[in-house]
Write a protein that holds these residues in place. Structure first.
Motif, PDB file in Angstrom:
ATOM      1  N   ASP A 196      75.996  -5.240  21.449  1.00  0.00           N
ATOM      2  CA  ASP A 196      75.365  -4.557  22.593  1.00  0.00           C
ATOM      3  C   ASP A 196      73.922  -4.221  22.257  1.00  0.00           C
ATOM      4  N   GLN A 197      73.753  -3.777  21.011  1.00  0.00           N
ATOM      5  CA  GLN A 197      72.409  -3.387  20.560  1.00  0.00           C
ATOM      6  C   GLN A 197      71.437  -4.583  20.616  1.00  0.00           C
ATOM      7  N   ARG A 209      71.563  -7.066  22.601  1.00  0.00           N
ATOM      8  CA  ARG A 209      71.232  -7.385  23.995  1.00  0.00           C
ATOM      9  C   ARG A 209      70.244  -6.367  24.568  1.00  0.00           C
ATOM     10  N   LEU A 210      70.500  -5.081  24.307  1.00  0.00           N
ATOM     11  CA  LEU A 210      69.591  -4.060  24.849  1.00  0.00           C
ATOM     12  C   LEU A 210      68.193  -4.188  24.252  1.00  0.00           C
ATOM     13  N   ALA A 225      65.341  -5.514  26.352  1.00  0.00           N
ATOM     14  CA  ALA A 225      64.527  -4.612  27.184  1.00  0.00           C
ATOM     15  C   ALA A 225      63.374  -4.033  26.369  1.00  0.00           C
ATOM     16  N   ASP A 226      63.672  -3.644  25.143  1.00  0.00           N
ATOM     17  CA  ASP A 226      62.614  -3.097  24.274  1.00  0.00           C
ATOM     18  C   ASP A 226      61.538  -4.153  24.009  1.00  0.00           C
ATOM     19  N   TRP A 277      75.988  -7.580  31.357  1.00  0.00           N
ATOM     20  CA  TRP A 277      74.963  -7.483  30.309  1.00  0.00           C
ATOM     21  C   TRP A 277      73.559  -7.438  30.924  1.00  0.00           C
ATOM     22  N   ASP A 303      72.824  -4.054  32.271  1.00  0.00           N
ATOM     23  CA  ASP A 303      72.507  -3.096  31.197  1.00  0.00           C
ATOM     24  C   ASP A 303      71.044  -3.246  30.771  1.00  0.00           C
ATOM     25  N   ILE A 304      70.575  -4.483  30.683  1.00  0.00           N
ATOM     26  CA  ILE A 304      69.171  -4.724  30.271  1.00  0.00           C
ATOM     27  C   ILE A 304      68.223  -4.182  31.343  1.00  0.00           C
ATOM     28  N   GLU A 314      68.734  -1.776  33.440  1.00  0.00           N
ATOM     29  CA  GLU A 314      68.725  -0.305  33.438  1.00  0.00           C
ATOM     30  C   GLU A 314      67.891   0.233  32.284  1.00  0.00           C
ATOM     31  N   ARG A 315      68.043  -0.378  31.128  1.00  0.00           N
ATOM     32  CA  ARG A 315      67.272   0.115  29.975  1.00  0.00           C
ATOM     33  C   ARG A 315      65.761  -0.112  30.200  1.00  0.00           C
TER      34      ARG A 315
END
Ligand code: SF4
Length: 597
Positions: free
Chosen positions: A429-430, A432-433, A436-437, A482, A485-486, A488-489
């Protein structure tokens, strides 16, 4: 057939617009009784001209006096009528080519090109339209044409094994001509003998000459050539620029508005998940390309598509861009240039200047951002640096920052297109998120409030013929979540600037089909055929529909997603990947300790 029928009227319109950019064809010097070769296209006229693979073969066959054949093109004409998955000509008149009113079904050879495995079902629609029996076994020599498939969508040819007589692997400029000569010189060959002799031509794979034992649920247990003369393996052909000829690099026919340049083939890198690194890297001769641009100028063609995905690696890119620029400067009306990909890790200040002078469009012009028009591409594929390294990518943070700093110094490049894959084995998960970063950091480094970052997400699909080919695949159904989630972040990270970002993802149905067909065995074509006959809308195919169709053939979708660590690959006969490289990649992913981006 009336000369004023809608089909004939449309073809007359098409013919009136076409310009043969490499000069007129002259069939006069051909050997007697040339064969008829018809290339079928799923596209309308304008798009069909951009399909450089079949167009190059069309040009070669018609241009060379020693080739005993004439080539034709039959398209998805605008006037065709749709009935579920079937297409019909108006009034039921025979489906014909642009060049010849005789029915396509009467050709000697029919070529079908499939660029993406998710589109294999289109072959069935085209054969139906032409009135040609779909199954090889139902076609009769002397009555029906030989069906030859090709292009990247057939990297795993097995789903189409019962439908295509021959699959041309790699570049077919030699293999198809050899096949034409074989059939022309031996008109009395029995179908079996013709196929057996065709199978000995390098680069031609004849599926019916191999027996496959299939596993319950999905997969292949054993493969045997049916006779001792059939080669155990068949490998793709890759040719020199000289052997390929000019039409492989420059579209031979234009509708008067647009033309395509393919400046180079392959990629200098060999990332483990990418098919572009498999063929050898080759540069098009620059004198051919500049002469072509001069031809476009003479005809007033003002849209030039440079479609090489690795154009930044082309040895003569500056010379080509300067040449187009000089044309644009002289032209009475704007000349537009669409460059498929401006790779950030390979750009220089000089290159950006040259491109900026051309005011380039981008293939994703549907994006209506109020950012400066120039789009630069960065394809890290993964946000986690160790995944980037494991898959052999060279896109490290230093190169990305350097490119963004270069963009900051121009006023032209304000949009960055980021490409990422989701669903690689072991991805967390990390990981994938972190996409966004990454996107947020790119926007900040770009340093302009009117800049924009587009995150284009694809699912990780282990492609046949790459080092990744045996890895497991994620269920395409997971990717929607997924992506959310991206998004939203990114919204949280960007705050008021969130409208400067887009996260693009789509075509879920195509991914379901691609996942299945990339891995599929010989039963998968029959599943596609059942869906086709049931009138299933392939553009909106659901997982439930696919699973139901698979179950009716004793298959499960999950069996095609699983790793193929030890199994025989359904496409083993055409496989060229070294097992050691596959094992090293699988081990690196297994032993991976994720490092935060
Ligand atoms: S992913 Fe990019 S750099 Fe790697 S082989 Fe493919 S085109 Fe080349």
């Amino acid at each position: 057939m009336s000369p004023t029928s809608p089909l004939n009227a449309e073809i007359a319109r098409i013919r009136s617009t076409e310009i043969a950019l490499h000069g007129p064809y002259n069939p006069a010097g051909k050997p007697d009784n040339p064969l008829r070769v018809v290339f079928l296209s799923s596209y309308g006229h304008a798009y069909s001209l951009l399909a450089t693979g079949p167009m190059a073969l069309y040009d070669l066959i018609n241009r060379r006096p020693d080739v005993p054949a004439l080539a034709e093109r039959a398209l998805a004409y605008d006037c065709l009528l749709a009935d579920a998955n079937r297409l019909h000509t108006p009034g039921g008149e025979p489906y014909r080519s642009i060049e010849n009113p005789a029915p396509v079904a009467g050709a000697d050879i029919v070529g079908v090109s499939v660029t993406n495995a998710g589109d294999l079902h289109c072959v069935l629609r085209l054969l139906d339209l032409a009135g040609i029996p779909r199954h090889s076994a139902d076609r009769a020599a002397g009555v029906h044409p030989l069906i030859v498939g090709g292009s990247a969508g057939l990297a795993n040819p097995e789903p189409m094994a019962d439908y295509l007589d021959i699959v041309a692997l790699g570049e077919a400029e030699h293999s198809l001509l050899e096949l034409i000569r074989l059939l022309h010189a031996n008109p009395a060959l029995t179908p079996t003998a013709a196929l057996e002799q065709a199978a000995r031509i390098p680069g031609l794979y004849v599926p019916s000459l191999y027996e496959h034992d299939l596993l319950p649920g999905g997969g292949t247990a054993a493969i045997r050539p049916r006779t001792p003369t059939v080669p155990a393996t068949v490998h793709p052909q890759y040719l020199t620029p000289h052997d390929l000829g000019p039409a492989h690099f420059t579209s031979p026919i234009s509708d008067g508005s647009c033309a395509v340049v393919i400046a180079n083939l392959g990629c200098r890198h060999s990332c483990h998940m990418c098919t572009l690194g498999t063929p050898p890297f080759r540069n098009a001769p620059i004198d051919q390309l500049t002469a072509y641009v001069d031809t476009l100028e003479r005809h007033g063609i003002r849209k030039i598509v440079i479609s090489s995905p690795t154009f930044t690696q082309y040895r003569h890119r500056h010379e080509l861009l300067d040449h187009i620029s000089a044309y644009a400067d002289r032209a009475p009306e704007p000349v537009s240039v669409i460059i498929g990909s401006l790779r950030a890790d390979e750009v220089t200040a000089r290159y950006l200047d040259a491109v900026a002078r051309l005011d380039p469009g981008h293939l994703f012009t549907e994006l209506s951002l109020d950012a400066p028009r120039g789009v630069i591409t960065i394809a890290p594929e993964f946000a986690a640096p160790d995944l980037v390294r494991i898959f052999g990518k060279t896109m490290d943070a230093y190169r990305v920052d350097r490119a963004l700093d270069l963009c900051r110094t121009t006023t032209h490049f304000g949009t960055v297109m980021l490409y990422f894959m989701l669903g690689a084995p072991g991805e967390s998960d990390q990981d994938r998120l972190a996409i966004a970063d990454y996107a947020h950091r790119v926007y900040q480094r770009l340093g302009r409030k009117d800049g924009a970052v587009i995150v284009k997400v694809q699912q990780f699909m282990p492609q046949p013929g790459t080092v990744s080919q045996r890895l497991p695949m994620a269920d395409p159904d997971l990717v929607d979540g997924w992506v959310n989630d991206i998004r939203e972040r990114l919204h949280t990270l960007a705050g008021p600037a969130h409208d400067r970002f887009r996260v693009l993802w789509g075509e879920h149905s195509r991914l379901l089909l691609e996942a299945l067909c990339d891995r599929g065995d010989r039963r998968v074509g029959h599943v596609l055929e059942a869906l086709h006959d049931a009138g299933t809308d392939f553009a909106h195919l659901t997982k439930a529909q696919l699973e139901q169709a698979l179950a009716a053939h004793g298959l499960t979708f999950s069996s095609y997603l699983a790793a193929r660590d030890t199994d025989l690959l359904p496409w083993q006969t055409v496989n060229t990947v070294h097992p050691e490289a596959e094992q090293a990649l699988a081990a690196a992913l297994r032993n991976r300790v994720p490092v935060p981006a």
